[in-house]
Design a protein around this motif. Structure first.
Motif, PDB file in Angstrom:
ATOM      1  N   LEU A 112       0.805  -1.217   0.000  1.00  0.00           N
ATOM      2  CA  LEU A 112       0.000   0.000   0.000  1.00  0.00           C
ATOM      3  C   LEU A 112       0.845   1.276   0.000  1.00  0.00           C
ATOM      4  CD1 LEU A 112      -2.800  -1.042   2.552  1.00  0.00           C
ATOM      5  CD2 LEU A 112      -2.976  -0.927   0.056  1.00  0.00           C
ATOM      6  N   VAL A 113       1.934   1.307   0.797  1.00  0.00           N
ATOM      7  CA  VAL A 113       2.668   2.562   0.976  1.00  0.00           C
ATOM      8  C   VAL A 113       4.086   2.526   0.407  1.00  0.00           C
ATOM      9  CG1 VAL A 113       1.327   3.037   3.060  1.00  0.00           C
ATOM     10  CG2 VAL A 113       3.586   1.992   3.278  1.00  0.00           C
ATOM     11  N   GLY A 114       4.595   1.345   0.063  1.00  0.00           N
ATOM     12  CA  GLY A 114       5.955   1.251  -0.460  1.00  0.00           C
ATOM     13  C   GLY A 114       6.952   0.854   0.619  1.00  0.00           C
ATOM     14  N   TYR A 115       7.978   0.134   0.242  1.00  0.00           N
ATOM     15  CA  TYR A 115       8.943  -0.392   1.205  1.00  0.00           C
ATOM     16  C   TYR A 115       9.763   0.706   1.874  1.00  0.00           C
ATOM     17  CZ  TYR A 115      13.038  -2.643   3.132  1.00  0.00           C
ATOM     18  OH  TYR A 115      14.034  -3.030   3.978  1.00  0.00           O
ATOM     19  N   GLU A 116      10.075   1.758   1.154  1.00  0.00           N
ATOM     20  CA  GLU A 116      10.951   2.787   1.687  1.00  0.00           C
ATOM     21  C   GLU A 116      10.394   3.400   2.972  1.00  0.00           C
ATOM     22  OE1 GLU A 116       9.909   2.607  -1.411  1.00  0.00           O
ATOM     23  OE2 GLU A 116      11.756   1.972  -2.413  1.00  0.00           O
ATOM     24  N   LYS A 117       9.082   3.653   3.000  1.00  0.00           N
ATOM     25  CA  LYS A 117       8.470   4.267   4.179  1.00  0.00           C
ATOM     26  C   LYS A 117       8.475   3.315   5.369  1.00  0.00           C
ATOM     27  CE  LYS A 117       5.508   7.423   1.562  1.00  0.00           C
ATOM     28  NZ  LYS A 117       4.118   7.840   1.246  1.00  0.00           N
ATOM     29  N   VAL A 118       8.210   2.041   5.123  1.00  0.00           N
ATOM     30  CA  VAL A 118       8.211   1.058   6.203  1.00  0.00           C
ATOM     31  C   VAL A 118       9.618   0.874   6.755  1.00  0.00           C
ATOM     32  CG1 VAL A 118       7.750  -1.365   6.787  1.00  0.00           C
ATOM     33  CG2 VAL A 118       6.201  -0.130   5.259  1.00  0.00           C
ATOM     34  N   ASN A 119      10.604   0.918   5.888  1.00  0.00           N
ATOM     35  CA  ASN A 119      11.998   0.699   6.282  1.00  0.00           C
ATOM     36  C   ASN A 119      12.492   1.742   7.274  1.00  0.00           C
ATOM     37  OD1 ASN A 119      14.515  -0.665   6.101  1.00  0.00           O
ATOM     38  ND2 ASN A 119      15.278   0.915   4.730  1.00  0.00           N
ATOM     39  N   LYS A 120      11.879   2.930   7.267  1.00  0.00           N
ATOM     40  CA  LYS A 120      12.301   3.987   8.183  1.00  0.00           C
ATOM     41  C   LYS A 120      12.039   3.621   9.643  1.00  0.00           C
ATOM     42  CE  LYS A 120      11.810   7.825   4.917  1.00  0.00           C
ATOM     43  NZ  LYS A 120      11.091   9.087   4.603  1.00  0.00           N
ATOM     44  N   LEU A 121      11.089   2.714   9.887  1.00  0.00           N
ATOM     45  CA  LEU A 121      10.791   2.282  11.251  1.00  0.00           C
ATOM     46  C   LEU A 121      11.876   1.370  11.808  1.00  0.00           C
ATOM     47  CD1 LEU A 121       6.974   1.488  11.017  1.00  0.00           C
ATOM     48  CD2 LEU A 121       8.038   3.399  12.210  1.00  0.00           C
ATOM     49  N   LEU A 122      12.626   0.718  10.929  1.00  0.00           N
ATOM     50  CA  LEU A 122      13.644  -0.243  11.355  1.00  0.00           C
ATOM     51  C   LEU A 122      14.969   0.073  10.674  1.00  0.00           C
ATOM     52  CD1 LEU A 122      11.354  -3.381  11.126  1.00  0.00           C
ATOM     53  CD2 LEU A 122      12.369  -2.510  13.235  1.00  0.00           C
ATOM     54  N   PRO A 123      15.608   1.165  11.065  1.00  0.00           N
ATOM     55  CA  PRO A 123      16.880   1.549  10.446  1.00  0.00           C
ATOM     56  C   PRO A 123      18.009   0.614  10.884  1.00  0.00           C
ATOM     57  CG  PRO A 123      16.388   2.987  12.287  1.00  0.00           C
ATOM     58  CD  PRO A 123      15.184   2.114  12.102  1.00  0.00           C
ATOM     59  N   PRO A 124      19.144   0.647  10.206  1.00  0.00           N
ATOM     60  CA  PRO A 124      20.267  -0.239  10.545  1.00  0.00           C
ATOM     61  C   PRO A 124      20.755  -0.105  11.983  1.00  0.00           C
ATOM     62  CG  PRO A 124      20.611   0.779   8.397  1.00  0.00           C
ATOM     63  CD  PRO A 124      19.410   1.429   8.986  1.00  0.00           C
ATOM     64  N   ILE A 125      20.644   1.091  12.575  1.00  0.00           N
ATOM     65  CA  ILE A 125      21.109   1.279  13.945  1.00  0.00           C
ATOM     66  C   ILE A 125      20.258   0.481  14.932  1.00  0.00           C
ATOM     67  CG2 ILE A 125      19.702   3.347  14.321  1.00  0.00           C
ATOM     68  CD1 ILE A 125      23.185   2.477  15.798  1.00  0.00           C
ATOM     69  N   VAL A 126      19.068   0.051  14.513  1.00  0.00           N
ATOM     70  CA  VAL A 126      18.220  -0.812  15.344  1.00  0.00           C
ATOM     71  C   VAL A 126      18.406  -2.276  14.954  1.00  0.00           C
ATOM     72  CG1 VAL A 126      15.850  -1.410  15.987  1.00  0.00           C
ATOM     73  CG2 VAL A 126      16.519   0.990  15.762  1.00  0.00           C
ATOM     74  N   THR A 127      18.305  -2.575  13.667  1.00  0.00           N
ATOM     75  CA  THR A 127      18.366  -3.977  13.230  1.00  0.00           C
ATOM     76  C   THR A 127      19.740  -4.592  13.466  1.00  0.00           C
ATOM     77  OG1 THR A 127      18.851  -3.255  10.962  1.00  0.00           O
ATOM     78  CG2 THR A 127      16.556  -3.696  11.509  1.00  0.00           C
ATOM     79  N   GLY A 128      20.816  -3.835  13.248  1.00  0.00           N
ATOM     80  CA  GLY A 128      22.164  -4.372  13.447  1.00  0.00           C
ATOM     81  C   GLY A 128      22.398  -4.840  14.881  1.00  0.00           C
ATOM     82  N   PRO A 129      22.247  -3.954  15.879  1.00  0.00           N
ATOM     83  CA  PRO A 129      22.430  -4.384  17.272  1.00  0.00           C
ATOM     84  C   PRO A 129      21.473  -5.495  17.711  1.00  0.00           C
ATOM     85  CG  PRO A 129      22.581  -2.006  17.129  1.00  0.00           C
ATOM     86  CD  PRO A 129      22.138  -2.492  15.772  1.00  0.00           C
ATOM     87  N   ILE A 130      20.225  -5.475  17.225  1.00  0.00           N
ATOM     88  CA  ILE A 130      19.280  -6.522  17.619  1.00  0.00           C
ATOM     89  C   ILE A 130      19.758  -7.889  17.125  1.00  0.00           C
ATOM     90  CG2 ILE A 130      16.986  -7.464  17.130  1.00  0.00           C
ATOM     91  CD1 ILE A 130      16.928  -5.442  19.315  1.00  0.00           C
TER      92      ILE A 130
END
Length: 431
Positions: A112-130
Motif C-alpha cells: 500500500l505505501v511502499g517499502y521505503e516508508k516502512v523501512n524507516k521504522l527499522l533503520p540499521p542502527i536498530v536492526t544491526g544491534p538486535i
C-alpha cells in the motif's frame, strides 16, 4: 532430451538439499523440535512461497536461527516425552503463527505505501544491534552443548572428550568454509556434522536408540502425530518472546531477496514484488508453526548454490523442496539426526551463533554508521544491555516481556525520537 533435462534438474536439486541440510536440521536438534516435521515444513513452506511468488523467485526456505532465542525461551530444556513438552510446544506454535502473520501484515502495508516508508521504522542502527543480541543470547547454550556431557547421574559436567570433539568440529567447519572450493564451500556445516559424528562413534558417544525406535514412516510415529495435530495455544508470554523477532528478520528477508536478485540478474523486488516474497515467507512460517516446526526463512546457502551452478531455474528449488518433504516423511532419517551427540551440535552452534552476531556487525559496517556520534552510540548501548542483560520483565503475574522484545521496542522508539544528525553516517572520501 526431456528426461536428460529432468535428470540434470534432480542432480541440481540434490545440491540445494545438501546446502540447506546442515543448518535446517540443526535448529530442531538444538531446540527439541522434531527433525522430520522440520524438513516437511521446509519443503512444503518452500512450495507455498513459490506459489505466492508466481514461481518466479529461486528461493529455498529453511529453519530460521534468529527465532531460536524465542523458541528456547518458551521450551527451555523440555523434550518430547517430558510431561510439559506438548503444552510448551502448543505455546510455541501460537507464537510462530503470530510471527508469520506479522510478516503478512507488513507485506500488505508495503504493497500500500511502499517499502521505503516502512523501512524507516527499522533503520540499521536498530536492526544491526538486535541481530547481534540474538546471536549473543544463544551463546551460553552453545558453550553448554559443546563442553559438557551428561554423566550417569544425569548431570551436565565439563568433559575434555567433549572439548576434543568440539575442536575437531570447529576445525572442519572453518577449514571447509575458508579453503574448500566450488559447491563444497557451501556445505561446511554438513561436513562438520559428518566428521564429528564419525569421531564420536569410537568414543562411545553415539546412541542409536532413536534410529532403532523410529518408525520407517514418520506419520506412523505416535510422538510425531501428537506434535503435528497439537492445537496451537496463543499464550501471551510465548507470543511476546517469539513474535517480535519477526520485526528484525523481515529486514533480513529483504536483504536476502536483494542478493538473490543480484545473483540471478533480475529485480525480484519489483517482479513479483517484495510484498509477495514477504507474504510467502510469512505464510510459510505460520504454516510451520501450525505443524510444530521452526520458523522458515530464506536461505543464503541456496543463493550461493545458484551463483556456483549458474542455474537460476526456480523449478530446481521446487525439486529440492520435494526431496526435503520425502526426507521428512522417512522416520529413520529423523531418528538419525536425533542421535547426533551434543558436542557436535554444540561445536556447530558456536560458529552459527557467532555468525548471527557477525551479520549484525556487517549491517552496521555496510551502513557506514558513525559510532563517534552520540545518537548511534546511545541507541546501540541501550539495545545491547536490555537485550543481553535482561532475560524477561514481568508485566503481570502471568505475562512477561522478553529482553529481546524490550530491546527492539526501545531501539525503535529511540530511533524515532532522537534527531538524525549529519554525522550519523560516515562520509567516504573518494580522493
Amino acid at each position: 532430451m526431456g528426461e536428460k533435462s529432468l535428470h540434470k534438474k534432480i542432480i541440481l536439486g540434490l545440491q540445494h538439499v545438501l546446502a540447506m541440510f546442515g543448518a535446517t536440521v540443526l535448529v530442531p536438534a538444538l531446540t527439541g523440535l522434531d527433525t522430520s516435521i522440520t524438513l516437511f515444513c521446509a519443503g512444503t513452506g518452500t512450495l507455498l512461497f513459490h506459489l505466492i511468488t508466481k514461481n518466479k523467485v529461486p528461493v529455498f526456505l529453511g529453519s530460521s536461527f534468529a527465532f531460536m532465542v524465542g523458541i528456547t525461551a518458551v521450551i527451555g530444556d523440555s523434550r518430547i516425552g517430558d510431561p510439559d513438552f506438548l503444552p510448551k510446544l502448543a505455546a510455541v506454535k501460537g507464537g510462530l503463527i503470530v510471527a508469520g502473520l506479522i510478516y503478512a501484515i507488513f507485506s500488505i502495508i508495503i504493497k500500500l505505501v511502499g517499502y521505503e516508508k516502512v523501512n524507516k521504522l527499522l533503520p540499521p542502527i536498530v536492526t544491526g544491534p538486535i541481530i547481534i543480541v540474538i546471536g549473543l543470547r544463544l551463546s551460553a547454550t552453545a558453550i553448554n552443548s559443546a563442553f559438557y556431557l551428561q554423566n550417569d547421574a544425569g548431570e551436565m559436567v565439563f568433559s575434555l572428550k567433549a572439548v576434543l570433539i568440539t575442536v575437531i568440529v570447529l576445525a572442519t567447519c572453518i577449514g571447509i568454509s575458508v579453503f574448500a572450493k566450488g559447491i563444497y564451500n557451501l556445505m561446511p556445516i554438513l561436513f562438520a556434522i559428518i566428521i564429528g559424528y564419525l569421531v564420536c562413534i569410537p568414543l562411545g558417544l553415539v546412541n542409536l536408540d532413536p534410529v532403532k525406535n523410529a518408525e520407517f514412516f514418520s506419520l506412523m510415529d505416535s510422538n510425531i502425530k501428537s506434535q503435528l495435530f497439537l492445537l496451537p495455544k496463543f499464550n501471551l508470554d510465548a507470543i511476546l518472546a517469539i513474535a517480535p523477532i519477526s520485526l528484525v528478520t523481515l529486514i533480513e528477508h529483504v536483504g536476502d531477496i536483494t542478493t538473490n536478485s543480484a545473483v540471478c540478474g533480475k529485480n525480484f523486488m519489483d517482479d513479483p514484488g517484495v510484498h509477495r516474497t514477504l507474504m510467502g515467507d510469512g505464510l510459510a512460517t505460520a504454516w510451520a508453526g501450525l505443524l510444530g516446526g521452526p520458523a522458515n526463512t530464506t536461505y543464503s546457502e541456496n543463493t550461493g548454490v545458484l551463483a556456483v551452478t549458474q542455474n537460476y531455474d526456480p523449478a530446481v528449488i521446487r525439486i529440492a523442496a520435494c526431496i526435503a518433504i520425502v526426507m521428512g516423511l522417512i522416520g529413520k532419517f529423523g531418528g538419525f539426526v536425533t542421535s547426533i551427540p551434543s558436542p557436535v551440535t554444540g561445536g556447530i552452534s558456536i560458529v552459527l551463533y557467532g555468525m548471527i552476531s557477525s551479520v549484525g556487525v556487517r549491517i552496521l559496517i555496510n551502513s557506514r554508521l558513525n559510532f563517534g556520534n552520540s545518537r548511534n552510540l546511545m541507541i546501540a548501548a541501550i539495545i545491547f544491555v536490555l537485550g543481553i542483560g535482561c532475560d524477561s520483565i514481568p508485566i503481570t503475574d502471568t505475562v512477561s516481556v522478553s529482553g529481546l522484545a524490550l530491546a527492539a521496542v526501545a531501539g525503535i522508539v529511540l530511533a524515532i525520537l532522537l534527531p538524525v544528525g549529519k554525522d550519523d553516517v560516515l562520509q567516504i572520501d573518494n580522493n
